[in-house]
Motif scaffolding. Structure first.
Motif, PDB file in Angstrom:
ATOM      1  N   VAL A 209       4.065  -4.647  -3.189  1.00  0.00           N
ATOM      2  CA  VAL A 209       4.354  -5.885  -2.451  1.00  0.00           C
ATOM      3  C   VAL A 209       3.153  -6.311  -1.601  1.00  0.00           C
ATOM      4  N   ILE A 210       2.554  -5.389  -0.857  1.00  0.00           N
ATOM      5  CA  ILE A 210       1.446  -5.779   0.008  1.00  0.00           C
ATOM      6  C   ILE A 210       0.241  -6.223  -0.820  1.00  0.00           C
ATOM      7  N   GLY A 211      -0.054  -5.519  -1.908  1.00  0.00           N
ATOM      8  CA  GLY A 211      -1.148  -5.948  -2.764  1.00  0.00           C
ATOM      9  C   GLY A 211      -0.923  -7.342  -3.320  1.00  0.00           C
ATOM     10  N   LEU A 212       0.323  -7.641  -3.704  1.00  0.00           N
ATOM     11  CA  LEU A 212       0.637  -8.962  -4.244  1.00  0.00           C
ATOM     12  C   LEU A 212       0.581 -10.035  -3.169  1.00  0.00           C
ATOM     13  N   THR A 213       0.965  -9.704  -1.940  1.00  0.00           N
ATOM     14  CA  THR A 213       0.843 -10.702  -0.868  1.00  0.00           C
ATOM     15  C   THR A 213      -0.627 -10.959  -0.554  1.00  0.00           C
ATOM     16  N   ILE A 214      -1.461  -9.924  -0.616  1.00  0.00           N
ATOM     17  CA  ILE A 214      -2.906 -10.125  -0.399  1.00  0.00           C
ATOM     18  C   ILE A 214      -3.467 -11.033  -1.489  1.00  0.00           C
TER      19      ILE A 214
ATOM     20  N   THR B 202      -6.066  -3.783  -9.327  1.00  0.00           N
ATOM     21  CA  THR B 202      -5.895  -2.556 -10.096  1.00  0.00           C
ATOM     22  C   THR B 202      -4.657  -1.809  -9.632  1.00  0.00           C
ATOM     23  N   ASP B 203      -3.943  -1.224 -10.585  1.00  0.00           N
ATOM     24  CA  ASP B 203      -2.743  -0.445 -10.303  1.00  0.00           C
ATOM     25  C   ASP B 203      -2.522   0.462 -11.515  1.00  0.00           C
ATOM     26  N   VAL B 204      -1.561   1.372 -11.391  1.00  0.00           N
ATOM     27  CA  VAL B 204      -1.265   2.297 -12.496  1.00  0.00           C
ATOM     28  C   VAL B 204       0.065   1.977 -13.170  1.00  0.00           C
TER      29      VAL B 204
ATOM     30  N   LEU C 296     -18.225  -5.731  -5.385  1.00  0.00           N
ATOM     31  CA  LEU C 296     -17.386  -6.736  -4.709  1.00  0.00           C
ATOM     32  C   LEU C 296     -17.702  -6.845  -3.227  1.00  0.00           C
ATOM     33  N   PRO C 297     -17.800  -8.066  -2.699  1.00  0.00           N
ATOM     34  CA  PRO C 297     -17.996  -8.209  -1.251  1.00  0.00           C
ATOM     35  C   PRO C 297     -16.743  -7.907  -0.438  1.00  0.00           C
ATOM     36  N   LEU C 298     -15.576  -8.017  -1.071  1.00  0.00           N
ATOM     37  CA  LEU C 298     -14.309  -7.784  -0.376  1.00  0.00           C
ATOM     38  C   LEU C 298     -13.468  -6.794  -1.175  1.00  0.00           C
ATOM     39  N   ILE C 299     -13.003  -5.734  -0.511  1.00  0.00           N
ATOM     40  CA  ILE C 299     -12.106  -4.769  -1.143  1.00  0.00           C
ATOM     41  C   ILE C 299     -10.961  -4.487  -0.176  1.00  0.00           C
ATOM     42  N   ALA C 300      -9.730  -4.661  -0.653  1.00  0.00           N
ATOM     43  CA  ALA C 300      -8.551  -4.394   0.165  1.00  0.00           C
ATOM     44  C   ALA C 300      -7.802  -3.198  -0.401  1.00  0.00           C
ATOM     45  N   ASP C 301      -7.538  -2.226   0.449  1.00  0.00           N
ATOM     46  CA  ASP C 301      -6.849  -1.007   0.028  1.00  0.00           C
ATOM     47  C   ASP C 301      -5.357  -1.141   0.294  1.00  0.00           C
ATOM     48  N   ALA C 302      -4.640  -1.688  -0.690  1.00  0.00           N
ATOM     49  CA  ALA C 302      -3.182  -1.770  -0.578  1.00  0.00           C
ATOM     50  C   ALA C 302      -2.501  -0.612  -1.287  1.00  0.00           C
ATOM     51  N   ALA C 303      -3.274   0.269  -1.905  1.00  0.00           N
ATOM     52  CA  ALA C 303      -2.701   1.482  -2.491  1.00  0.00           C
ATOM     53  C   ALA C 303      -2.511   2.552  -1.432  1.00  0.00           C
TER      54      ALA C 303
ATOM     55  N   VAL D 243      -8.431  -5.814  -5.124  1.00  0.00           N
ATOM     56  CA  VAL D 243      -7.245  -5.278  -4.459  1.00  0.00           C
ATOM     57  C   VAL D 243      -6.825  -3.999  -5.170  1.00  0.00           C
ATOM     58  N   PHE D 244      -6.839  -2.892  -4.444  1.00  0.00           N
ATOM     59  CA  PHE D 244      -6.304  -1.634  -4.968  1.00  0.00           C
ATOM     60  C   PHE D 244      -4.811  -1.600  -4.658  1.00  0.00           C
ATOM     61  N   GLY D 245      -3.977  -1.594  -5.696  1.00  0.00           N
ATOM     62  CA  GLY D 245      -2.535  -1.509  -5.511  1.00  0.00           C
ATOM     63  C   GLY D 245      -1.869  -2.861  -5.667  1.00  0.00           C
TER      64      GLY D 245
END
Length: 340
Positions: free
Chosen positions: A171-176, A191-193, A230-237, A166-168
């Motif tokens: 809130v959305i990254g945490l819900t994912i 990952t986040d900054v 990774l087989p799954l990557i979600a762009d929440a950033a 999960v990039f980001g």
């Protein structure tokens, strides 16, 4: 009655407005709680092309049915409900194939029509979901962000044993992250900054976290996955410049779920997509995910209140917007108590 109204970009206030009428097929809901979303901030900034001002924002909310219009059988006065903001026509191509969240005549409550930051709101009764016994109205106001997570995971079609990046960690990254864990994806890298967000991700069950500016994200992820990716990557950033990195980090046959609305072009290296036969999917809003999320909350497999960093009164909402405007790193989900 009181409402939080955006009259024009950067011109917002609590205002007195008329109680809306209730048309046939609609219900009038007395709003108890509503959550502030990043898309509300985009409307305030004038960055949402779908909005016509003035607009009462808010698409994450729950309350109690105050009245029903002619022909309504789905709910009754006194029912505790949360509201799916997606309104679709039912007849266009996306609707006919079961994807009403991208209806060609799509309307979103709080965007195309007035939303939940008001004491009473009229909405289509078909969009109301009665709450399970024991689920509080405060938690129910946060169902909608989890439907975003459920939708992007569904679009990526996880297989047993898949790992997720999960990039980001907003809130959305945490819900994912939480939704993935609830669905049986045990190994989630986030990952986040912002350090505080990574701490929260670990508290919510992240397998591993990577700091996006201090660490070499690609090297660390490849180390953790034995070079497979990774087989799954979600762009929440939702940062277009991150797409090339996602393509490199995806494993062969990987799926990347994109959520951002940024108009900035992304660099897409076709070689990366073809040689690994990657799948890139967009995910918008939710496709009838409210029942799934409500069931997971009722079972205790999702705890939305862990996301809440601030609980504020309706009178404090302009100050909440100011805080999110100038110090977004200090908040996760800001929950506004309107009528509870």
């Amino acid at each position: 009655m009181k409402a939080f109204q955006v009259k024009a970009p950067l011109d917002y206030r609590l205002a007195e407005v008329e109680v809306p009428g209730v048309a046939a097929g609609e219900a009038l809901v007395r709003v108890a709680y509503a959550g502030i979303c990043g898309s509300d901030m985009h409307i305030i900034h004038g960055d949402n092309a779908f909005v016509r001002f003035p607009r009462i924002t808010g698409h994450e909310f729950a309350g109690i049915v105050e009245a029903v219009g002619e022909g309504v059988a789905e709910v009754a006065v006194g029912d505790r409900v949360c509201i799916d903001p997606v309104i679709s026509c039912g007849g266009c191509y996306p609707c006919r194939i079961g994807r009403p969240n991208v209806c060609t005549a799509l309307e979103v409550i709080g965007v195309h029509r007035d939303g939940g930051f008001e004491e009473l709101v009229a909405v289509p009764a078909a969009n109301l979901h009665p709450l399970p016994e024991g689920l509080g109205l405060d938690a129910a106001a946060l169902v909608e962000p989890y439907t975003i997570a459920a939708n992007v995971l569904d679009r990526m079609q996880p297989h047993p044993g898949d790992r997720l990046l999960v990039f980001g960690a907003g809130v959305i990254g945490l819900t994912i992250l939480q939704m993935a864990r609830a669905k049986g994806i045990d190994e989630v890298i986030v990952t986040d900054v912002i350090d505080e967000r990574l701490v929260t991700a670990r508290e919510l069950g992240a397998w591993h976290t990577v700091h996006g500016s201090r660490d070499d994200v690609e090297a660390e992820v490849m180390r953790l996955t034995g070079g497979e990716g990774l087989p799954l990557i979600a762009d929440a950033a939702c940062v277009p410049a991150l797409l090339p990195s996602m393509l490199r980090l995806a494993s062969p046959a990987g799926r990347i779920g994109l959520l951002g609305f940024a108009p900035t072009p992304s660099d897409l290296v076709q070689l990366e997509v073809i040689k690994k036969e990657l799948t890139l999917v967009g995910s918008r809003l939710n496709n009838r995910k409210f029942p799934e999320v409500l069931a997971l909350m009722a079972e205790g497999r999702l705890d939305p209140l862990t996301l809440v960093s601030h609980r504020l009164s309706f009178a404090e909402m302009p100050g909440a917007i100011h805080m999110l405007e100038h110090h977004p790193e200090k908040a996760r989900k800001v929950l506004i108590q309107i009528g509870a």
